[in-house]
Write an enzyme that holds these catalytic residues in place. Sequence first.
Site, mmCIF file in Angstrom:
data_model
loop_
_atom_site.group_PDB
_atom_site.id
_atom_site.type_symbol
_atom_site.label_atom_id
_atom_site.label_comp_id
_atom_site.label_asym_id
_atom_site.label_seq_id
_atom_site.Cartn_x
_atom_site.Cartn_y
_atom_site.Cartn_z
ATOM 1 N N SER A 184 7.034 6.198 25.969
ATOM 2 C CA SER A 184 7.073 6.228 24.506
ATOM 3 C C SER A 184 8.392 5.662 23.983
ATOM 4 O O SER A 184 8.601 5.614 22.767
ATOM 5 C CB SER A 184 6.881 7.665 24.006
ATOM 6 N N HIS B 130 -14.193 4.892 -17.790
ATOM 7 C CA HIS B 130 -15.149 3.937 -17.198
ATOM 8 C C HIS B 130 -14.624 2.500 -17.309
ATOM 9 O O HIS B 130 -15.410 1.559 -17.297
ATOM 10 C CB HIS B 130 -16.532 4.031 -17.855
ATOM 11 N N SER C 237 0.723 -19.817 -5.790
ATOM 12 C CA SER C 237 -0.318 -20.230 -4.849
ATOM 13 C C SER C 237 0.056 -21.589 -4.291
ATOM 14 O O SER C 237 0.610 -22.427 -5.005
ATOM 15 C CB SER C 237 -1.659 -20.308 -5.574
ATOM 16 N N LYS D 251 -1.106 -20.494 -10.774
ATOM 17 C CA LYS D 251 -1.203 -19.080 -10.416
ATOM 18 C C LYS D 251 0.133 -18.344 -10.430
ATOM 19 O O LYS D 251 1.161 -18.880 -10.048
ATOM 20 C CB LYS D 251 -1.821 -18.925 -9.007
ATOM 21 N N GLU E 36 -0.428 -5.728 -5.277
ATOM 22 C CA GLU E 36 -1.583 -5.731 -4.377
ATOM 23 C C GLU E 36 -1.233 -5.064 -3.049
ATOM 24 O O GLU E 36 -2.044 -4.357 -2.451
ATOM 25 C CB GLU E 36 -2.057 -7.164 -4.129
HETATM 26 N N1 ARG Z 1 7.413 11.722 24.919
HETATM 27 C C1 ARG Z 1 6.810 12.989 24.790
HETATM 28 C C2 ARG Z 1 6.128 13.144 23.433
HETATM 29 O O1 ARG Z 1 6.385 12.360 22.592
HETATM 30 C C3 ARG Z 1 7.821 14.056 24.953
HETATM 31 C C4 ARG Z 1 7.279 15.326 25.478
HETATM 32 C C5 ARG Z 1 6.845 15.153 26.878
HETATM 33 N N2 ARG Z 1 6.462 16.367 27.455
HETATM 34 C C6 ARG Z 1 5.829 16.443 28.637
HETATM 35 N N3 ARG Z 1 5.518 17.593 29.042
HETATM 36 N N4 ARG Z 1 5.521 15.362 29.296
HETATM 37 O O2 ARG Z 1 5.345 14.008 23.179
#
Ligand code: ARG
Length: 465
Positions: A24, A157, A278, A284, A291
């Site tokens: 992560s 409306h 545009s 335009k 938007e």
């Molecule tokens: N990267 C993990 C998360 O975002 C951290 C917690 C990980 N915990 C574990 N028991 N592997 O949730």
Amino acid sequence: MSNAMWGGRFASGPDAIMEEINASIDFDKRLAVQDIRGSQAHAAMLGATGIVSGPDAAAIGAGLTQVAGEIEANTFTFRRDLEDIHMNVESRLAALIGPVAGRLHTARSRNDQVALDFRLWVRDTVDGLDAGLRDLQGALAEKALAHTDAVMPGFTHLQSAQPVTLGHHLLAYVEMIGRDRGRLRDARARMNECPLGAAALAGTSFPIDRHQVAAALGFEGPTRNSLDTVADRDFVLEVLAAASICAIHLSRFAEEIVLWATPQFGFAALSDKFSTGSSIMPQKRNPDAAELVRGKAGRIVGALTGLLIVMKGLPLAYSKDMQEDKEGTFDALDALALCVAATAGMVRDLKPDLARMEQAAGSGFATATDLADWLVRVLGLPFREAHHVTGRIVAAAAERSTTLEALPLDAMQAIEPGITAAVFSVLGVRNSVASRTSFGGTAPANVRAQATSWLERLAAEAPSA
Ligand code: ARG
């Protein structure tokens, strides 16, 4: 090579695809500041309680400060093989201060650590959003005060209904954003409990002081159930829900800017600062920012829906599914902050065409209700009958392709003989809005009072954290 942090019982390292799905760090490096803040508080508590010796705790604290400096200076190398921000920081700490770094993770798990980091991040972000929303309210209220008596059509409306004032219309959004801020404030208060110390799921056998850590990190106190603590993400869901409602509000205003800026409506124009051209149609002027504010509501609501579905049916306590909580949240709250700033920019930039708005306010027989009310007030007709008579007068005006105000008195008298020339005093759009003095109504005097009171309230607010 097996993982240095948890690889004791592993003989070999993960498959490449395992590493890819598991890591992560590419997104949770955004939690670096919060991760180190949490570790500093944890280390100080470990030292204060004697769980770790004073010198060791001090060495860990100093080392963490150094890591924070490297991250801030952009010299820190984030490593995918170290999975996430928690292990990246700890590994670097070990490289800097040696084996004593290994004492930091005493009485802690990544499960309570990530719950803490993310809570701190969401809390910081909510504070930033609140400041942005307050600025937007200020921009709207200022504009409203400048246009307390500018008349425009009010719609139901999307058909002309009754004339209103531009200031009143703008203040409607000040109210919505006020409630959005209230929802974020409520969520902030509810999330303001410290998860650290729940450890993996069951708490810890070490004599930790959770109250000390909570106070050091600005929480009201520690959470009360360790299972709930590591499994809870409703603090994020609640903020995403509030963010979604806010994004919906902004999208409605954005849609109105898009409509107002069309040559067909011609109610208001954005300057070159907030328009785009545009590449093929030279005439335009597109309101792209509006938007995009309208469009980004999609990803914000999407993040809420996504996380609701991630959390649905998850058994207690932590499961790795929950790592999916971050990307959508980062994206959604970044998008919302941008939408808030862009909306404030557009509000300040927007130049209403007051003559055009007022002219449009009178079209579509917008003062028909005023006529019906006059028949009730002056001639004593029951409202239902007045409604019917007015309907016939509107039809007569439509037949002659004229407005109510320009319809000759005898044409009205042919339908209701009691009508006198005095009726014309209520048929103009200015008279119409001026008469709407009920509390919360659109009369210029009301709008001036509301705009002023909002500006005073905003000025009196303590600067947000
Ligand atoms: N990267 C993990 C998360 O975002 C951290 C917690 C990980 N915990 C574990 N028991 N592997 O949730």
